[in-house]
Design a protein around this motif. Structure first.
Motif, short mmCIF file in Angstrom:
data_model
loop_
_atom_site.label_atom_id
_atom_site.label_comp_id
_atom_site.label_asym_id
_atom_site.label_seq_id
_atom_site.Cartn_x
_atom_site.Cartn_y
_atom_site.Cartn_z
N ILE A 29 -0.36 -1.30 -0.42
CA ILE A 29 -1.65 -1.07 -1.09
C ILE A 29 -1.52 -1.53 -2.53
CG2 ILE A 29 -3.40 0.62 -1.76
CD1 ILE A 29 -2.34 2.46 0.41
N GLU A 31 -3.87 -2.50 -6.15
CA GLU A 31 -5.15 -2.42 -6.85
C GLU A 31 -5.27 -3.53 -7.86
OE1 GLU A 31 -5.90 1.06 -9.23
OE2 GLU A 31 -8.01 0.54 -9.47
N GLU A 32 -6.38 -4.23 -7.77
CA GLU A 32 -6.71 -5.22 -8.79
C GLU A 32 -7.90 -4.67 -9.58
OE1 GLU A 32 -5.07 -7.90 -9.48
OE2 GLU A 32 -3.77 -8.12 -7.74
N ASN B 2 -2.95 4.88 -15.14
CA ASN B 2 -3.46 5.39 -13.89
C ASN B 2 -2.80 6.70 -13.54
OD1 ASN B 2 -5.10 3.10 -13.19
ND2 ASN B 2 -3.14 2.04 -12.99
N ILE B 3 -3.60 7.68 -13.36
CA ILE B 3 -3.06 8.93 -12.86
C ILE B 3 -3.48 9.03 -11.42
CG2 ILE B 3 -3.10 11.44 -13.04
CD1 ILE B 3 -3.86 10.92 -16.03
N ILE B 4 -2.51 9.12 -10.56
CA ILE B 4 -2.84 9.11 -9.14
C ILE B 4 -2.92 10.54 -8.65
CG2 ILE B 4 -2.16 8.26 -6.88
CD1 ILE B 4 -0.29 6.35 -8.74
N ARG B 5 -4.03 10.86 -8.10
CA ARG B 5 -4.21 12.22 -7.63
C ARG B 5 -4.34 12.22 -6.13
NH1 ARG B 5 -9.22 15.65 -9.69
NH2 ARG B 5 -10.23 14.33 -8.18
N TYR B 6 -3.69 13.14 -5.51
CA TYR B 6 -3.81 13.29 -4.08
C TYR B 6 -5.16 13.90 -3.81
CZ TYR B 6 -0.97 13.08 0.10
OH TYR B 6 -0.41 12.73 1.28
N GLY B 99 -2.82 -6.75 -11.24
CA GLY B 99 -2.91 -5.56 -10.41
C GLY B 99 -1.60 -4.82 -10.29
N GLU B 100 -1.67 -3.72 -9.58
CA GLU B 100 -0.50 -2.86 -9.46
C GLU B 100 -0.35 -2.46 -8.01
OE1 GLU B 100 0.86 1.38 -11.31
OE2 GLU B 100 -0.91 0.41 -12.13
N THR B 101 0.88 -2.52 -7.50
CA THR B 101 1.12 -2.12 -6.12
C THR B 101 1.46 -0.64 -6.08
OG1 THR B 101 1.87 -4.32 -5.56
CG2 THR B 101 2.50 -2.57 -4.05
N PHE B 102 0.72 0.10 -5.28
CA PHE B 102 0.92 1.55 -5.21
C PHE B 102 1.89 1.94 -4.14
CE2 PHE B 102 -3.21 1.50 -7.17
CZ PHE B 102 -2.93 2.34 -8.22
N ARG B 103 1.81 1.19 -3.06
CA ARG B 103 2.61 1.59 -1.93
C ARG B 103 3.19 0.33 -1.30
NH1 ARG B 103 1.48 5.89 2.57
NH2 ARG B 103 0.38 6.83 0.86
N GLU B 104 4.46 0.36 -1.03
CA GLU B 104 5.09 -0.80 -0.42
C GLU B 104 6.01 -0.31 0.68
OE1 GLU B 104 5.09 -3.69 0.81
OE2 GLU B 104 4.86 -4.66 -1.15
N GLU B 105 5.56 -0.45 1.91
CA GLU B 105 6.39 0.00 3.02
C GLU B 105 6.99 -1.19 3.75
OE1 GLU B 105 3.29 3.64 3.96
OE2 GLU B 105 3.42 1.93 5.30
N ARG B 106 6.53 -2.37 3.39
CA ARG B 106 6.96 -3.57 4.12
C ARG B 106 8.28 -4.08 3.56
NH1 ARG B 106 2.86 -7.94 3.84
NH2 ARG B 106 4.17 -8.71 5.50
N TYR B 107 9.02 -4.75 4.44
CA TYR B 107 10.29 -5.34 4.00
C TYR B 107 10.07 -6.80 3.63
CZ TYR B 107 12.65 -1.35 6.14
OH TYR B 107 13.07 -0.10 6.46
#
Lengths: 127, 155
Positions: A29, A31-32, B2-6, B99-107
């Motif tokens: 995921i 975000e841009e 960015n404050i990431i809130r659940y 941009g910014e990557t929040f989640r990276e599960e891929r290899y």
């Protein structure tokens, strides 16, 4: 500033359990400035077997595998013959009507544009 | 900043049954596809290892590898003394913008798998295709490896 900035994965289905007959695809995921990018690994899924739906601000991506049949007799198997499914809660800034999806070599690529109203806007300062 | 809130209210609550079902799923995963699970975990030690299946009929050995998101030219297949090696590299996509990557599960990065084929094959007749993130290799069996019907004359 309490900016919520990512689609949050929804872990609970209606019953509180996730369906067990699906494989969970790996995701990226990103975000841009004016959109989010969501990539999901779904090897073996073709364009026509991909299902993307948005309901109640919840994004569901299902990929059905039609390549499960193995030719000949099995010698060794590591793949799991399961369809893929993953559900995300959408960030409120996302314009659900403008989500687009494509699939390239087993990677589902979703673009989730932010609504016009939430894009950063430069406010001119008057004299 | 960015404050990431659940933000999902259901998941912010303590939910013991959900944890249990996750555990069960994880257990099932380990037990069901024991090899698949192992292959994924093996990836922790050696970059990553794509899932691989081998099947055969009387004339051909089929090898199928799950390789989502590669380019055809980044996959190498080689055959040496009955060992098939599939290697290559999954390159991280260049993204424009800040941009910014929040989640990276891929290899990403290099991978390498070597398997012993069940029979001798004709190296010069190997065919491979890459579609929908799946690499399929067809290896015709060597003549001497094919099962033969032997006629026995009963006198």
């Amino acid at each position: 500033m309490n900016q919520i900035t990512k689609p949050v994965e929804r872990k609970t289905a209606e019953t509180g359990t996730r369906p067990t007959n699906y494989a969970l695809p790996r995701a990226t995921i990103r975000e841009e400035k004016d959109h989010f990018l969501l990539d999901l690994e779904m090897p073996g899924v073709r364009k026509e077997d991909l299902e993307v739906t948005v309901e109640n601000n919840e994004l569901t991506v299902i990929g059905r595998r039609k390549d499960g049949e193995l030719r000949g007799e099995l010698v060794y198997r590591e793949s799991r013959p399961l369809d893929y499914r993953r559900v995300f809660d959408l960030d409120p800034s996302i314009d659900a009507g403008k989500i687009t999806a494509k699939i390239e070599q087993g990677i589902v690529k979703l673009t989730l544009p932010k609504a016009e109203s939430v894009k950063p806007r430069k406010i001119p300062v008057g004299d | 900043m960015n404050i990431i809130r659940y933000q999902d209210p259901e998941t912010t609550l303590w939910s013991p049954f959900e944890r249990l079902s996750q555990l069960r799923e994880e257990m099932n995963r380990l037990l069901d596809g024991s090899l698949a699970g192992f292959a994924e975990r093996a990836g922790l030690f050696s970059g990553w290892a794509p899932a691989l299946d081998i099947t055969q009929d009387k004339d051909t050995v089929f090898v199928k590898v799950e390789l989502p998101g590669l380019k055809k030219e980044d996959i190498d297949i080689s055959l040496h003394e009955g060992m098939l090696t599939i290697s290559g590299e999954r390159k991280q996509e260049k993204r424009e913008g800040e941009g910014e990557t929040f989640r990276e599960e891929r290899y990403f990065g290099r991978f390498h798998r070597t398997v012993t084929l069940p029979t001798a094959v004709q190296a010069d007749k190997v065919k491979a295709s890459y579609r929908d993130g799946i690499l399929e290799i067809e290896l015709p069996k060597a003549e001497e490896a094919k099962p033969k019907q032997i006629e026995v004359n009963v006198s």
